[in-house]
Design a protein around this motif. Structure first.
Motif, PDB file in Angstrom:
ATOM      1  N   VAL A 159      -9.884   0.893   0.322  1.00  0.00           N
ATOM      2  CA  VAL A 159      -8.768   1.723   1.162  1.00  0.00           C
ATOM      3  C   VAL A 159      -9.016   2.500   2.341  1.00  0.00           C
ATOM      4  O   VAL A 159     -10.092   3.189   2.120  1.00  0.00           O
ATOM      5  N   GLU A 160      -8.393   2.913   3.129  1.00  0.00           N
ATOM      6  CA  GLU A 160      -8.378   3.784   4.109  1.00  0.00           C
ATOM      7  C   GLU A 160      -7.274   4.645   4.157  1.00  0.00           C
ATOM      8  O   GLU A 160      -5.974   4.105   4.093  1.00  0.00           O
ATOM      9  N   MET A 161      -7.367   5.860   4.042  1.00  0.00           N
ATOM     10  CA  MET A 161      -6.449   6.975   4.520  1.00  0.00           C
ATOM     11  C   MET A 161      -6.412   7.656   5.536  1.00  0.00           C
ATOM     12  O   MET A 161      -7.484   8.092   5.917  1.00  0.00           O
ATOM     13  N   TYR A 180       0.996  -1.288  -0.159  1.00  0.00           N
ATOM     14  CA  TYR A 180      -0.121   0.020  -0.056  1.00  0.00           C
ATOM     15  C   TYR A 180       0.997   1.278   0.095  1.00  0.00           C
ATOM     16  O   TYR A 180       0.325   2.401  -0.493  1.00  0.00           O
ATOM     17  N   ILE A 210      -0.603  12.508   1.397  1.00  0.00           N
ATOM     18  CA  ILE A 210      -1.280  11.327   2.035  1.00  0.00           C
ATOM     19  C   ILE A 210      -0.197  10.879   3.238  1.00  0.00           C
ATOM     20  O   ILE A 210       0.811  10.485   3.000  1.00  0.00           O
ATOM     21  N   LYS A 267       0.286   4.273  -2.400  1.00  0.00           N
ATOM     22  CA  LYS A 267       0.157   5.626  -2.015  1.00  0.00           C
ATOM     23  C   LYS A 267       1.084   6.448  -3.016  1.00  0.00           C
ATOM     24  O   LYS A 267       0.693   7.836  -3.504  1.00  0.00           O
ATOM     25  N   GLU A 280      -0.658   8.221   5.476  1.00  0.00           N
ATOM     26  CA  GLU A 280      -0.882   6.817   5.506  1.00  0.00           C
ATOM     27  C   GLU A 280      -2.113   6.346   4.668  1.00  0.00           C
ATOM     28  O   GLU A 280      -3.006   6.987   4.530  1.00  0.00           O
ATOM     29  N   LEU A 281      -1.883   5.078   3.875  1.00  0.00           N
ATOM     30  CA  LEU A 281      -2.939   4.511   3.326  1.00  0.00           C
ATOM     31  C   LEU A 281      -2.876   2.977   3.418  1.00  0.00           C
ATOM     32  O   LEU A 281      -1.630   2.245   3.478  1.00  0.00           O
ATOM     33  N   ASP A 282      -4.043   2.420   3.804  1.00  0.00           N
ATOM     34  CA  ASP A 282      -4.046   1.015   4.257  1.00  0.00           C
ATOM     35  C   ASP A 282      -5.173   0.263   3.664  1.00  0.00           C
ATOM     36  O   ASP A 282      -6.060   1.110   2.971  1.00  0.00           O
ATOM     37  N   HIS A 318     -12.171   6.459   4.101  1.00  0.00           N
ATOM     38  CA  HIS A 318     -12.249   5.175   3.425  1.00  0.00           C
ATOM     39  C   HIS A 318     -13.301   5.014   2.657  1.00  0.00           C
ATOM     40  O   HIS A 318     -14.167   5.718   2.501  1.00  0.00           O
ATOM     41  N   VAL A 347      -5.011  13.093   5.010  1.00  0.00           N
ATOM     42  CA  VAL A 347      -4.887  13.758   3.370  1.00  0.00           C
ATOM     43  C   VAL A 347      -5.040  15.017   3.587  1.00  0.00           C
ATOM     44  O   VAL A 347      -5.772  15.671   4.217  1.00  0.00           O
TER      45      VAL A 347
END
Length: 429
Positions: free
Chosen positions: A71-73, A32, A60, A36, A62-64, A116, A76
Motif C-alpha cells: 500500500v502507498e500512503m 482502499y 491519512i 483507510k 490518501e491510501l492506494d 509505501h 499521514v
C-alpha cells in the motif's frame, strides 16, 4: 499425444485466465478508502483501550495500492498530546482539536509526506514474512526491511538527510529548537521477531548541530542564543535485547557533549526503557561571547553563577565540579524523564575503577610489603632500641606471641607496676 496435451492445456487455460482476471480487477477496484477508514478506526480503538490520558490521533489523506502486495500512503499525520497537560481543560481541548485556541501546550505532530510498504514475495515461499518500507519524513528519507510476526530475521533501517528542525517531538522533549542533518543505520537480528532478544548495532551521525535560536525561551523565562554543537556521533551495540551506548560525543565550538547508558528494548518498541546519562558544557568562548551569554551562563573565571542556574533550580543541581551539566534520561521512550545528575554515571565510575587498578595506568604505586600498615609490634620496638645502642637487631620472634608479652630475648617482659600514692599518684579519697 500432442492432441491430448492440447486438450489438457485448453482446459487449464480457462481457470488460469479466470484467476488472472480476478486478481487484476480485484487489484484495480479494491476499496482502499474503506481500508483507510478501517485503519484509522482500529488505531482509535487501540488508543481507547489504553485509557490513560488523551489519546493520539491518526490522520491519512490518501491510501492506494503499491505494486501487488503493498500500500502507498500520502499525508499521514500522527498527532500526540502534550507531554504534561496543564489541566483537564487542556486535555479536553486536545481531544477536540482546539488546543491552540485554548492557549495551552501544543500537541506534537509527526508528519509523513509519502510512504509505501509491501510484503516481499520470495521470502513467503520459505514461510517467512518480510516487509520492505520507504518514507519521506522530516525532509529526509527512511527505508529498510523488517520481519513481521514470529518469522524472525534481520532488520535493516537506513535514515538519510533528516532535518532535526522538522522533528517536532524532539524539540518538545528538549524544550529548545534544534537544527542539523541526521544520518543513521540500524542492524538488528530479532529471534522470533522479538526486540527484547535482539542483537545488532546502531550508528548515528548528525552534522552541523546547533541548539537555541536566541528567540525561544527556556520554559518561557530565558532565551538562549544559538550554540553550535558541531558533529554528533553516537554508536551502540545491542546484545540480548539491551542496547548499550558505547560512544556519544560532540565537540563543538560553543558546546561539548558526552554521554553513555543503555536502552532495554521491549515490545512494542516505544515501551522500551532508557537509562542514559548525558553531560554537556558551554565553552569559555561561548560564555564570553557577549554580555548576554555572560549574564546567562556566568563569565569564565567568575564565582557568580549565571541567571540560567538562578532561574532554573534543576540546572543548578545538575552542575558538576568539572563545569559540565549532568542529566539522567530514564523511563519509557514514549514518555522519557529528565532529572539532574551531578555525579558520575555507573559506566564512568566503572572506567575510573578500571584505571585505578594496578597495571592499568602508566603510573603505578609501589606495593608495600605485607604488614607495612600494621601497628608496630614488640619485635619492631626491640629493633629500634638495638639500633639506638649500636648493636645489630635481633631476629624476628616466631609467630604468633603467646598470651603474655615477650621481650626480644624470649623472656617474659615484666609489667610496669602502678605508682604508689607517694610517687605522684592522686590520693585516694
Amino acid at each position: 499425444m500432442k492432441e491430448r496435451l492440447l486438450k489438457i492445456a485448453k482446459w487449464a487455460v480457462y481457470p488460469l485466465f479466470y484467476l488472472f482476471c480476478l486478481g487484476l480487477f480485484g487489484y484495480l477496484t479494491f476499496p482502499y478508502d474503506r481500508l483507510k477508514d478501517r485503519l484509522i478506526a482500529e488505531f482509535d480503538r487501540a488508543q481507547q483501550k489504553r485509557g490513560s490520558g488523551p489519546a493520539q490521533r491518526l490522520e491519512i489523506d490518501e491510501l492506494d495500492a503499491y505494486w501487488f502486495t503493498g500500500v502507498e500512503m500520502k499525508g499521514v499525520r500522527l498527532i500526540m498530546p502534550p507531554n504534561e497537560p496543564s489541566s483537564r481543560t487542556a486535555a479536553a481541548a486536545f481531544a477536540s482539536g482546539d488546543a491552540a485556541k485554548e492557549g495551552g501546550p501544543k500537541p506534537s505532530v509527526i508528519e509523513i509526506d509519502e510512504a509505501h510498504a509491501r510484503v516481499k514475495i520470495l521470502p513467503l515461499l520459505i514461510g517467512r514474512m518480510r516487509v520492505s518500507f520507504w518514507a519521506s519524513v522530516f525532509g529526509g528519507e527512511v527505508e529498510g526491511v523488517a520481519p513481521m510476526g514470529k518469522s524472525g530475521g534481520d532488520m535493516h533501517v537506513e535514515v538519510s538527510g533528516v532535518e532535526l528542525a522538522k522533528v517536532g517531538p524532539l524539540g518538545d522533549v528538549l524544550g529548545l529548537p534544534i537544527a542539523g542533518t541526521l544520518d543513521a543505520t540500524l542492524e538488528l537480528d530479532a529471534p522470533e521477531g522479538k526486540f527484547n532478544k535482539a542483537n545488532g548495532a546502531l550508528e548515528v551521525t548528525a552534522k552541523e548541530v546547533s541548539v537555541g535560536d536566541g528567540k525561544t525561551k527556556i520554559q518561557g523565562l530565558i532565551a538562549l542564543p544559538e550554540a553550535k554543537l558541531g558533529e554528533l556521533v553516537l554508536s551502540a551495540e545491542a546484545k540480548d535485547g539491551v542496547l548499550r551506548i558505547t560512544k556519544m560525543t560532540a565537540n563543538g565550538s560553543d558546546l561539548e557533549l558526552d554521554g553513555d547508558g543503555k536502552v532495554n528494548m521491549r515490545e512494542p518498541w516505544n515501551n522500551s526503557t532508557a537509562d542514559l546519562y548525558v553531560r554537556f558544557k558551554f565553552t569559555d568562548a561561548y560564555r564570553s561571547k557577549n554580555d548576554l551569554t555572560k549574564s546567562l551562563l556566568g563569565a569564565p573565571g567568575s564565582n557568580v553563577p549565571g541567571l540560567i542556574e538562578m532561574q532554573q533550580p534543576k540546572m543548578k543541581r545538575s552542575k558538576r565540579a568539572d563545569g559540565f551539566y549532568g542529566w539522567h534520561v530514564h523511563g519509557s521512550l514514549k514518555r522519557p524523564r529528565f532529572d539532574p545528575h551531578a555525579a558520575d554515571s555507573p559506566a564512568a565510575r566503572g572506567r575510573s575503577k578500571t584505571t585505578d587498578t594496578p597495571g592499568s595506568s602508566p603510573v603505578t604505586t609501589p606495593r608495600k610489603p605485607a604488614g607495612a600498615n600494621l601497628p608496630s609490634g614488640p619485635s619492631e620496638a626491640a629493633a629500634r632500641d638495638s639500633e639506638d645502642q649500636g648493636t645489630p637487631p635481633p631476629p624476628p620472634p616466631p609467630p604468633p606471641p603467646s598470651t603474655e608479652d615477650e621481650s626480644p630475648s624470649g623472656e617474659p617482659r615484666s609489667r610496669p607496676t602502678p605508682p604508689s600514692e607517694g610517687e605522684g599518684a592522686p590520693p585516694v579519697e
